[in-house]
Design a protein around this motif. Sequence first.
Motif, mmCIF file in Angstrom:
data_model
loop_
_atom_site.group_PDB
_atom_site.id
_atom_site.type_symbol
_atom_site.label_atom_id
_atom_site.label_comp_id
_atom_site.label_asym_id
_atom_site.label_seq_id
_atom_site.Cartn_x
_atom_site.Cartn_y
_atom_site.Cartn_z
ATOM 1 N N VAL A 222 7.094 -24.041 15.990
ATOM 2 C CA VAL A 222 7.219 -23.157 17.150
ATOM 3 C C VAL A 222 8.656 -22.664 17.284
ATOM 4 N N PHE A 223 9.608 -23.596 17.215
ATOM 5 C CA PHE A 223 11.019 -23.213 17.354
ATOM 6 C C PHE A 223 11.495 -22.383 16.160
ATOM 7 N N LEU A 224 10.980 -22.671 14.970
ATOM 8 C CA LEU A 224 11.338 -21.890 13.789
ATOM 9 C C LEU A 224 10.851 -20.452 13.941
ATOM 10 N N ALA A 225 9.609 -20.284 14.402
ATOM 11 C CA ALA A 225 9.055 -18.943 14.586
ATOM 12 C C ALA A 225 9.848 -18.163 15.624
ATOM 13 N N ILE A 226 10.237 -18.841 16.703
ATOM 14 C CA ILE A 226 11.056 -18.198 17.737
ATOM 15 C C ILE A 226 12.392 -17.749 17.142
ATOM 16 N N GLY A 227 13.012 -18.628 16.348
ATOM 17 C CA GLY A 227 14.287 -18.294 15.720
ATOM 18 C C GLY A 227 14.158 -17.105 14.782
ATOM 19 N N TYR A 228 13.097 -17.106 13.946
ATOM 20 C CA TYR A 228 12.861 -15.990 13.029
ATOM 21 C C TYR A 228 12.749 -14.671 13.792
ATOM 22 N N PHE A 229 11.908 -14.670 14.831
ATOM 23 C CA PHE A 229 11.638 -13.440 15.571
ATOM 24 C C PHE A 229 12.902 -12.920 16.255
ATOM 25 N N LEU A 230 13.645 -13.824 16.906
ATOM 26 C CA LEU A 230 14.829 -13.402 17.654
ATOM 27 C C LEU A 230 15.936 -12.892 16.736
ATOM 28 N N ILE A 231 16.119 -13.515 15.558
ATOM 29 C CA ILE A 231 17.171 -13.055 14.651
ATOM 30 C C ILE A 231 16.819 -11.674 14.097
ATOM 31 N N ILE A 232 15.537 -11.432 13.869
ATOM 32 C CA ILE A 232 15.104 -10.110 13.404
ATOM 33 C C ILE A 232 15.325 -9.074 14.492
ATOM 34 N N GLN A 233 14.936 -9.418 15.728
ATOM 35 C CA GLN A 233 15.133 -8.505 16.841
ATOM 36 C C GLN A 233 16.620 -8.227 17.069
ATOM 37 N N CYS A 234 17.430 -9.268 16.921
ATOM 38 C CA CYS A 234 18.880 -9.128 17.109
ATOM 39 C C CYS A 234 19.452 -8.129 16.108
ATOM 40 N N MET A 235 19.083 -8.285 14.834
ATOM 41 C CA MET A 235 19.609 -7.401 13.805
ATOM 42 C C MET A 235 19.140 -5.959 13.971
ATOM 43 N N ARG A 236 18.004 -5.775 14.629
ATOM 44 C CA ARG A 236 17.475 -4.425 14.834
ATOM 45 C C ARG A 236 17.957 -3.815 16.148
ATOM 46 N N THR A 237 18.659 -4.613 16.959
ATOM 47 C CA THR A 237 19.046 -4.155 18.295
ATOM 48 C C THR A 237 20.538 -3.891 18.426
ATOM 49 N N GLY A 238 21.358 -4.929 18.208
ATOM 50 C CA GLY A 238 22.799 -4.818 18.435
ATOM 51 C C GLY A 238 23.575 -4.532 17.167
ATOM 52 N N GLU A 239 24.865 -4.262 17.334
ATOM 53 C CA GLU A 239 25.757 -4.052 16.194
ATOM 54 C C GLU A 239 25.965 -5.379 15.458
ATOM 55 N N VAL A 240 25.892 -5.332 14.148
ATOM 56 C CA VAL A 240 26.007 -6.546 13.346
ATOM 57 C C VAL A 240 27.370 -7.206 13.547
ATOM 58 N N SER A 241 28.441 -6.409 13.539
ATOM 59 C CA SER A 241 29.785 -6.971 13.655
ATOM 60 C C SER A 241 30.038 -7.579 15.038
ATOM 61 N N LEU A 242 29.277 -7.140 16.048
ATOM 62 C CA LEU A 242 29.440 -7.702 17.395
ATOM 63 C C LEU A 242 28.654 -8.988 17.558
ATOM 64 N N THR A 243 27.416 -9.009 17.080
ATOM 65 C CA THR A 243 26.566 -10.187 17.280
ATOM 66 C C THR A 243 26.888 -11.327 16.308
ATOM 67 N N ALA A 244 27.521 -11.010 15.170
ATOM 68 C CA ALA A 244 27.790 -12.031 14.145
ATOM 69 C C ALA A 244 28.544 -13.252 14.675
ATOM 70 N N PRO A 245 29.631 -13.097 15.470
ATOM 71 C CA PRO A 245 30.350 -14.291 15.919
ATOM 72 C C PRO A 245 29.510 -15.244 16.756
ATOM 73 N N PHE A 246 28.449 -14.743 17.369
ATOM 74 C CA PHE A 246 27.623 -15.591 18.226
ATOM 75 C C PHE A 246 26.685 -16.478 17.418
ATOM 76 N N ARG A 247 26.687 -16.308 16.102
ATOM 77 C CA ARG A 247 25.959 -17.241 15.242
ATOM 78 C C ARG A 247 26.589 -18.640 15.338
ATOM 79 N N TYR A 248 27.875 -18.698 15.666
ATOM 80 C CA TYR A 248 28.535 -19.990 15.806
ATOM 81 C C TYR A 248 27.952 -20.813 16.953
ATOM 82 N N ALA A 249 27.167 -20.196 17.830
ATOM 83 C CA ALA A 249 26.522 -20.933 18.921
ATOM 84 C C ALA A 249 25.655 -22.059 18.369
ATOM 85 N N ALA A 250 25.184 -21.903 17.125
ATOM 86 C CA ALA A 250 24.362 -22.945 16.508
ATOM 87 C C ALA A 250 25.091 -24.279 16.485
#
Length: 306
Positions: A222-250
């Motif tokens: 369930v959590f994997l599917a949520i992660g897959y969907f949100l990362i795809i939506q993120c890449m299709r929504t915001g600027e890559v260079s802006l959202t990239a640093p927030f990957r460190y939230a992991a």
Amino acid sequence: MQPSTTSTAANRRGILMMVGAMAGFVVNDALVKYVSQTLPSAQLIFMRGAMATLLVLGVACLLGAAAQLGKVLQPRVAVRACVDACATVIYLLSLFHLPLANATAINLAAPLFMVVFAVWFLKEQPGAARWAAVAVGFAGVLCVVQPRSDGFNAWALLCLGGTVLHATRDLMTRCIDPAIPSIVVTLATALAVTLLSGAMSLAQGWQPFGAAELALLAAAAVFLAIGYFLIIQCMRTGEVSLTAPFRYAALLFAVVLGYVVWGDVPNLWAWCGIALLVGSGLYVVHHERARTVARARAIALAAQAD
């Protein structure tokens, strides 16, 4: 600097989706790590992937995307899914031969590659603030994981290759036809990882499992599917260079989960790294807000001049 064609609201949604995706991936990793004590890695990844695939398939049908399920074989969707599956397997193979801290540090170098790719291929102009946020965030990662010098070897280079593939996967997401629903792209990803891990499990062998392990893997799916969907939506929504640093939230989620579940208490260096990670994220948010205010004032002044 060339103004962004992505709206402020879209970037804000992209940031939230990136943070949400990282939370989903970290919880999934924690559950898988627990189950890995009793099951072979390839077997548990296959079982988790099979359940995630069925879950995403069901959601796709509920969302009315059943007629577009054939798009999983669309070339760009299929290639992206294969790249994701290969990146996952390469990372796992290197993880078996590297200290966890070293593998984590290398894997979290992905934002650096993402910003570089955004500049090269998407023609984004991130500016000094975003470059600084990525660099400071990565310094924070090193402080938290504290990798050992004796852990950098040929397997570290393989792990780096997996990291580059992960960044490539995210870049490829921007190239997929927007008319193809994100849930269909998510299904292709889950299916590719499942098929590849299934082939690996045949060579590694299977072990009996109980209801408790099955339940934990179902939760991980369930959590994997949520992660897959949100990362795809993120890449299709915001600027890559802006959202990239927030990957460190992991890493922040991993630290919290490590304390709650395993009682791991960060040392002084780790606390310094956490401060750098939080600070870099807040700096990006503050800088983007300041840019938005400045842009609004410039538009207002231009309107008054007219």
